[in-house]
Structure formats: structure tokens, C-alpha cells
Design a protein around this motif. Structure first.
Motif, PDB file in Angstrom:
ATOM      1  N   ALA A  71      77.688  33.477  42.468  1.00 20.14           N
ATOM      2  CA  ALA A  71      77.756  32.153  43.083  1.00 20.14           C
ATOM      3  C   ALA A  71      78.657  32.194  44.318  1.00 20.14           C
ATOM      4  N   GLY A  72      78.163  31.651  45.418  1.00 23.61           N
ATOM      5  CA  GLY A  72      78.910  31.591  46.667  1.00 23.61           C
ATOM      6  C   GLY A  72      78.841  32.858  47.503  1.00 23.61           C
ATOM      7  N   GLU A  73      78.155  33.879  47.028  1.00 23.03           N
ATOM      8  CA  GLU A  73      78.097  35.162  47.709  1.00 23.03           C
ATOM      9  C   GLU A  73      76.857  35.273  48.582  1.00 23.03           C
ATOM     10  N   THR A  74      77.004  35.834  49.772  1.00 30.56           N
ATOM     11  CA  THR A  74      75.846  36.110  50.613  1.00 30.56           C
ATOM     12  C   THR A  74      75.151  37.360  50.085  1.00 30.56           C
ATOM     13  N   SER A  75      73.938  37.560  50.538  1.00 29.15           N
ATOM     14  CA  SER A  75      73.184  38.751  50.183  1.00 29.15           C
ATOM     15  C   SER A  75      73.945  40.010  50.590  1.00 29.15           C
ATOM     16  N   GLN A  76      74.449  40.034  51.814  1.00 30.27           N
ATOM     17  CA  GLN A  76      75.160  41.199  52.327  1.00 30.27           C
ATOM     18  C   GLN A  76      76.426  41.473  51.515  1.00 30.27           C
ATOM     19  N   ALA A  77      77.171  40.422  51.191  1.00 32.46           N
ATOM     20  CA  ALA A  77      78.402  40.584  50.407  1.00 32.46           C
ATOM     21  C   ALA A  77      78.076  41.110  49.010  1.00 32.46           C
ATOM     22  N   ALA A  78      77.001  40.613  48.410  1.00 32.43           N
ATOM     23  CA  ALA A  78      76.603  41.082  47.076  1.00 32.43           C
ATOM     24  C   ALA A  78      76.223  42.555  47.118  1.00 32.43           C
ATOM     25  N   ALA A  79      75.469  42.965  48.130  1.00 31.31           N
ATOM     26  CA  ALA A  79      75.049  44.359  48.245  1.00 31.31           C
ATOM     27  C   ALA A  79      76.262  45.273  48.442  1.00 31.31           C
ATOM     28  N   ALA A  80      77.177  44.881  49.301  1.00 37.05           N
ATOM     29  CA  ALA A  80      78.379  45.686  49.544  1.00 37.05           C
ATOM     30  C   ALA A  80      79.254  45.738  48.283  1.00 37.05           C
ATOM     31  N   ARG A  81      79.421  44.622  47.601  1.00 34.51           N
ATOM     32  CA  ARG A  81      80.229  44.573  46.381  1.00 34.51           C
ATOM     33  C   ARG A  81      79.645  45.517  45.330  1.00 34.51           C
ATOM     34  N   GLU A  82      78.355  45.449  45.123  1.00 31.27           N
ATOM     35  CA  GLU A  82      77.726  46.274  44.095  1.00 31.27           C
ATOM     36  C   GLU A  82      77.801  47.758  44.441  1.00 31.27           C
ATOM     37  N   ALA A  83      77.632  48.120  45.713  1.00 29.01           N
ATOM     38  CA  ALA A  83      77.754  49.530  46.106  1.00 29.01           C
ATOM     39  C   ALA A  83      79.151  50.042  45.779  1.00 29.01           C
ATOM     40  N   PHE A  84      80.143  49.193  46.002  1.00 31.24           N
ATOM     41  CA  PHE A  84      81.519  49.608  45.708  1.00 31.24           C
ATOM     42  C   PHE A  84      81.771  49.631  44.203  1.00 31.24           C
ATOM     43  N   GLU A  85      81.311  48.610  43.485  1.00 30.76           N
ATOM     44  CA  GLU A  85      81.539  48.564  42.041  1.00 30.76           C
ATOM     45  C   GLU A  85      80.820  49.694  41.311  1.00 30.76           C
ATOM     46  N   GLU A  86      79.548  49.927  41.614  1.00 31.04           N
ATOM     47  CA  GLU A  86      78.761  50.896  40.870  1.00 31.04           C
ATOM     48  C   GLU A  86      78.992  52.337  41.304  1.00 31.04           C
ATOM     49  N   LEU A  87      79.244  52.548  42.605  1.00 32.27           N
ATOM     50  CA  LEU A  87      79.353  53.906  43.130  1.00 32.27           C
ATOM     51  C   LEU A  87      80.707  54.239  43.746  1.00 32.27           C
ATOM     52  N   GLY A  88      81.547  53.232  43.961  1.00 34.49           N
ATOM     53  CA  GLY A  88      82.805  53.467  44.657  1.00 34.49           C
ATOM     54  C   GLY A  88      82.589  53.722  46.134  1.00 34.49           C
ATOM     55  N   LEU A  89      81.471  53.237  46.665  1.00 32.84           N
ATOM     56  CA  LEU A  89      81.087  53.477  48.056  1.00 32.84           C
ATOM     57  C   LEU A  89      81.271  52.208  48.872  1.00 32.84           C
ATOM     58  N   ALA A  90      82.134  52.279  49.873  1.00 33.59           N
ATOM     59  CA  ALA A  90      82.370  51.138  50.747  1.00 33.59           C
ATOM     60  C   ALA A  90      81.314  51.106  51.846  1.00 33.59           C
ATOM     61  N   LEU A  91      80.544  50.018  51.895  1.00 38.79           N
ATOM     62  CA  LEU A  91      79.536  49.814  52.930  1.00 38.79           C
ATOM     63  C   LEU A  91      79.863  48.535  53.683  1.00 38.79           C
ATOM     64  N   GLU A  92      79.735  48.571  54.993  1.00 36.46           N
ATOM     65  CA  GLU A  92      79.917  47.374  55.818  1.00 36.46           C
ATOM     66  C   GLU A  92      78.529  46.821  56.124  1.00 36.46           C
ATOM     67  N   LEU A  93      78.168  45.736  55.459  1.00 34.81           N
ATOM     68  CA  LEU A  93      76.825  45.187  55.597  1.00 34.81           C
ATOM     69  C   LEU A  93      76.804  43.773  56.170  1.00 34.81           C
ATOM     70  N   SER A  94      77.945  43.265  56.615  1.00 33.31           N
ATOM     71  CA  SER A  94      78.001  41.869  57.063  1.00 33.31           C
ATOM     72  C   SER A  94      77.051  41.571  58.223  1.00 33.31           C
ATOM     73  N   GLU A  95      76.724  42.573  59.028  1.00 31.36           N
ATOM     74  CA  GLU A  95      75.820  42.377  60.160  1.00 31.36           C
ATOM     75  C   GLU A  95      74.449  43.012  59.933  1.00 31.36           C
ATOM     76  N   VAL A  96      74.171  43.411  58.701  1.00 30.06           N
ATOM     77  CA  VAL A  96      72.923  44.113  58.375  1.00 30.06           C
ATOM     78  C   VAL A  96      71.960  43.145  57.695  1.00 30.06           C
ATOM     79  N   ALA A  97      70.744  43.108  58.179  1.00 26.97           N
ATOM     80  CA  ALA A  97      69.706  42.286  57.550  1.00 26.97           C
ATOM     81  C   ALA A  97      68.936  43.135  56.550  1.00 26.97           C
TER      82      ALA A  97
END
Length: 169
Positions: A71-97
Motif C-alpha cells: 500500500a502506497g508503493e509505486t511500481s518502481q519502488a516495489a520492484a526495487a524493494r523486492e530485488a533488495f529483499e529477495e536477492l540483496g541487490l540494490a537497483l535504482e528504478l525510480s526513472e525506469v518504466a
């Protein structure tokens, strides 16, 4: 604390309502999920193996990352959060469609395809959800699909994702 997600209408507009994870939605209510497919410079897809104790699809191979937006999360924020949570991989997706979007019963899926070489030994897997990761060729993924060991995505979504994957071959 139970995870909550936003409820959207059929036009992907926020309704102002939320629901708890696992809660059934009405016919005219939708949720947002995200998938991230990581591809390396050898045109291999990073896939993860789900833990055997997961209630849904235990032990199946899956694309790199996937989950519901909170709730309250953008698509990009959700994708970046999950990449970090599941893989420990930091991705910058705020400007990525997303590369594409799929509508499915009671939901919308945003599909991100990221081209990045990742050293698997440097990943920190979320052991509660992810058993293992590996790079797989298009052909290897298709064999897993045929064998029934790869997560059974809706055919149009998987076909489009894999066709984009194959274009890079």
C-alpha cells in the motif's frame, strides 16, 4: 504486521481502499504486482528457486524477482524493494518504466527487464523465500517450462517476457 496492498479499479486507478495479503478481491477490484527479470551480457536470465516450504509453488524455479506492491508503493519502488529483499541487490528504478504490463484476473503486473551483469556470489538471498539462484539460457528456461518445474505464469505474459529475452540472444 500483516502486509496491505492498494486496490485499483479496472482502469488502474487507485480506489482509496486497501486489502490484506491473501484477502480475496471482488470481481471489479485489482492489485498490483511486479516482476524483475535480470539479464546478463551473455543473454542469460537470472532465475531463483523458491523454498520447498513456500505455500505456493514450493521448489519451483521463477524469474529473478516478483511480488506484490505494498500500500502506497509505486511500481518502481516495489520492484526495487523486492530485488533488495529477495536477492540483496540494490537497483535504482525510480526513472525506469516497465517493459510491458499485463492485466490478469484481479490484478495488473508490471514487467521490468534489466540488463545487468551480477556476480551471484555477492547476492544475499532471502532464505525464507529463495533457495538458490542461477543464470539460465532461454533454452534452459524453456526446458523447465516444458518439464513443469518453472512457475506457471499465464501464457501471454511468459511468452512476451521470454520473447524479449530471446531477442537479446
Amino acid at each position: 504486521m500483516m502486509e496491505r496492498f492498494d486496490i485499483y479499479d479496472k482502469d488502474r486507478q487507485l480506489t482509496g481502499r486497501t486489502a490484506e495479503r491473501g484477502q480475496a478481491l471482488e470481481a471489479d477490484e485489482y492489485r498490483l504486482i511486479v516482476h524483475v527479470s535480470l539479464m546478463n551480457s551473455q543473454n542469460q536470465l537470472l532465475i531463483q528457486k523458491r523454498q520447498p516450504h513456500k505455500p505456493a509453488w514450493p521448489g519451483f524455479w521463477d524469474i529473478s524477482v516478483g511480488s506484490g506492491a505494498l500500500a502506497g508503493e509505486t511500481s518502481q519502488a516495489a520492484a526495487a524493494r523486492e530485488a533488495f529483499e529477495e536477492l540483496g541487490l540494490a537497483l535504482e528504478l525510480s526513472e525506469v518504466a516497465p517493459c510491458f504490463r499485463v492485466k490478469f484476473p484481479n490484478g495488473f503486473a508490471d514487467e521490468y527487464i534489466i540488463h545487468q551483469d551480477v556476480d551471484l556470489t555477492r547476492l544475499h538471498l532471502q532464505t525464507a523465500e529463495v533457495q538458490a539462484v542461477k543464470w539460465a539460457s532461454y533454452d534452459e528456461v524453456m526446458v523447465m517450462v516444458d518439464q513443469g518445474t518453472f512457475f506457471p505464469y499465464q501464457e501471454p505474459m511468459l511468452a512476451l517476457n521470454l520473447s524479449i529475452f530471446e531477442e537479446g540472444r
